[in-house]
Design a protein around this motif. Sequence first.
Motif, PDB file in Angstrom:
ATOM      1  N   ARG A  51       0.848  -1.187   0.000  1.00  0.00           N
ATOM      2  CA  ARG A  51       0.000   0.000   0.000  1.00  0.00           C
ATOM      3  C   ARG A  51       0.889   1.243   0.000  1.00  0.00           C
ATOM      4  NH1 ARG A  51      -2.394  -0.414   4.470  1.00  0.00           N
ATOM      5  NH2 ARG A  51      -1.932   1.430   5.702  1.00  0.00           N
ATOM      6  N   VAL A  52       0.587   2.176  -0.873  1.00  0.00           N
ATOM      7  CA  VAL A  52       1.347   3.427  -0.965  1.00  0.00           C
ATOM      8  C   VAL A  52       0.398   4.583  -0.715  1.00  0.00           C
ATOM      9  CG1 VAL A  52       2.827   4.865  -2.415  1.00  0.00           C
ATOM     10  CG2 VAL A  52       2.922   2.377  -2.632  1.00  0.00           C
ATOM     11  N   GLU A  53       0.822   5.518   0.135  1.00  0.00           N
ATOM     12  CA  GLU A  53       0.004   6.673   0.480  1.00  0.00           C
ATOM     13  C   GLU A  53       0.761   7.964   0.197  1.00  0.00           C
ATOM     14  OE1 GLU A  53      -2.220   4.545   4.318  1.00  0.00           O
ATOM     15  OE2 GLU A  53      -0.788   6.184   4.623  1.00  0.00           O
ATOM     16  N   ARG A  55       1.041  11.643   1.875  1.00  0.00           N
ATOM     17  CA  ARG A  55       0.727  12.410   3.081  1.00  0.00           C
ATOM     18  C   ARG A  55       1.094  13.867   2.851  1.00  0.00           C
ATOM     19  NH1 ARG A  55      -1.256   9.508   7.700  1.00  0.00           N
ATOM     20  NH2 ARG A  55      -1.291   7.307   7.081  1.00  0.00           N
ATOM     21  N   LYS A  63      -3.724  12.068   4.999  1.00  0.00           N
ATOM     22  CA  LYS A  63      -3.637  11.167   3.854  1.00  0.00           C
ATOM     23  C   LYS A  63      -4.537  11.703   2.748  1.00  0.00           C
ATOM     24  CE  LYS A  63      -5.705   7.145   3.883  1.00  0.00           C
ATOM     25  NZ  LYS A  63      -6.048   5.747   4.218  1.00  0.00           N
ATOM     26  N   TRP A  65      -4.196  10.560  -0.608  1.00  0.00           N
ATOM     27  CA  TRP A  65      -4.290   9.596  -1.722  1.00  0.00           C
ATOM     28  C   TRP A  65      -3.684   8.283  -1.262  1.00  0.00           C
ATOM     29  CZ3 TRP A  65      -0.609   6.707  -4.122  1.00  0.00           C
ATOM     30  CH2 TRP A  65      -0.935   6.122  -5.357  1.00  0.00           C
ATOM     31  N   SER A  66      -4.212   7.154  -1.754  1.00  0.00           N
ATOM     32  CA  SER A  66      -3.601   5.853  -1.462  1.00  0.00           C
ATOM     33  C   SER A  66      -3.934   4.878  -2.575  1.00  0.00           C
ATOM     34  CB  SER A  66      -4.070   5.311  -0.114  1.00  0.00           C
ATOM     35  OG  SER A  66      -5.444   4.974  -0.164  1.00  0.00           O
ATOM     36  N   GLN A  67      -3.128   3.847  -2.676  1.00  0.00           N
ATOM     37  CA  GLN A  67      -3.352   2.794  -3.660  1.00  0.00           C
ATOM     38  C   GLN A  67      -2.771   1.491  -3.121  1.00  0.00           C
ATOM     39  OE1 GLN A  67      -2.564   3.768  -7.809  1.00  0.00           O
ATOM     40  NE2 GLN A  67      -1.774   1.710  -8.176  1.00  0.00           N
ATOM     41  N   GLU A  68      -3.469   0.376  -3.358  1.00  0.00           N
ATOM     42  CA  GLU A  68      -3.020  -0.927  -2.893  1.00  0.00           C
ATOM     43  C   GLU A  68      -2.837  -1.865  -4.076  1.00  0.00           C
ATOM     44  OE1 GLU A  68      -5.680  -2.449   0.024  1.00  0.00           O
ATOM     45  OE2 GLU A  68      -5.481  -0.720   1.360  1.00  0.00           O
ATOM     46  N   LYS A  98       4.431   7.416   1.751  1.00  0.00           N
ATOM     47  CA  LYS A  98       4.530   6.476   2.864  1.00  0.00           C
ATOM     48  C   LYS A  98       4.073   5.121   2.359  1.00  0.00           C
ATOM     49  CE  LYS A  98       3.620   6.205   7.820  1.00  0.00           C
ATOM     50  NZ  LYS A  98       3.033   6.921   9.000  1.00  0.00           N
ATOM     51  N   ALA A  99       4.887   4.099   2.604  1.00  0.00           N
ATOM     52  CA  ALA A  99       4.602   2.778   2.042  1.00  0.00           C
ATOM     53  C   ALA A  99       4.455   1.724   3.133  1.00  0.00           C
ATOM     54  CB  ALA A  99       5.704   2.381   1.072  1.00  0.00           C
ATOM     55  N   TYR A 100       3.656   0.712   2.819  1.00  0.00           N
ATOM     56  CA  TYR A 100       3.417  -0.411   3.727  1.00  0.00           C
ATOM     57  C   TYR A 100       3.569  -1.698   2.928  1.00  0.00           C
ATOM     58  CZ  TYR A 100       1.026   3.164   6.545  1.00  0.00           C
ATOM     59  OH  TYR A 100       0.719   4.295   7.262  1.00  0.00           O
TER      60      TYR A 100
END
Length: 229
Positions: A51-53, A55, A63, A65-68, A98-100
Amino acid sequence: MKLFLRSIFFVLFLVCGLTASAQVPTTMDYQIMATDPTTGQVLANKELAVRVELRLNTEDGEKVWSQEATVNSSKSGICTVSLDFKDVDWTLGAYFVKAYVNGSPIGASQIKSVPFALVAESVRGVVTKSMLYGTWKKYDVDKESVGETYVFNRDGTFSYGYDDEPEPLYKGTWKINNLGYITFKVTEGEKAGGKFVAFAVYDEEDHSLCLGGDDAFLGDTMILYKQEQ
């Protein structure tokens, strides 16, 4: 298994898709290398949930924007996610990625310079050399002039100064490439001898020019309006 980011924010700008109609790509590749922090072993050939956000202003800010995606890492532990920034407003402030991986945060990094194509998409217009010729004045958010003037001459020279000053603060030469980046070479003034690169994009709705990207020369990103000859 907890993961961390060894190499963060390596991006490849996909330049294909630029057309005469000023359409620009909004997709970028984001690459990370995942390793096991307990052993240092690269997680090669693994299926990973990423997952990338984006910030705003700080790495723990709002937050926006985000994309998985589920991706497979390579034999060297690198996985690539194709990110679509089509709906991002790049004018709100500073941005942090920010990445997960598999639900665990692996790091954050500030985007130091927003790619020109993405800014251009948000303001709808690629600038050409002929469009720049003439005198442009800086305005504030209320469209009130703040007295700063840029002059782009057809012979490739430019000047910058204030309306109430008899002489420009800077003079020099300029050129623009086919992606809308302007290179300023200053020959007169405090920054004489300097070379600065800035992006320029055009808003077709209110006929304004967005100029920015080099804080050492331009300061904050500015909005300019062309003056009638």
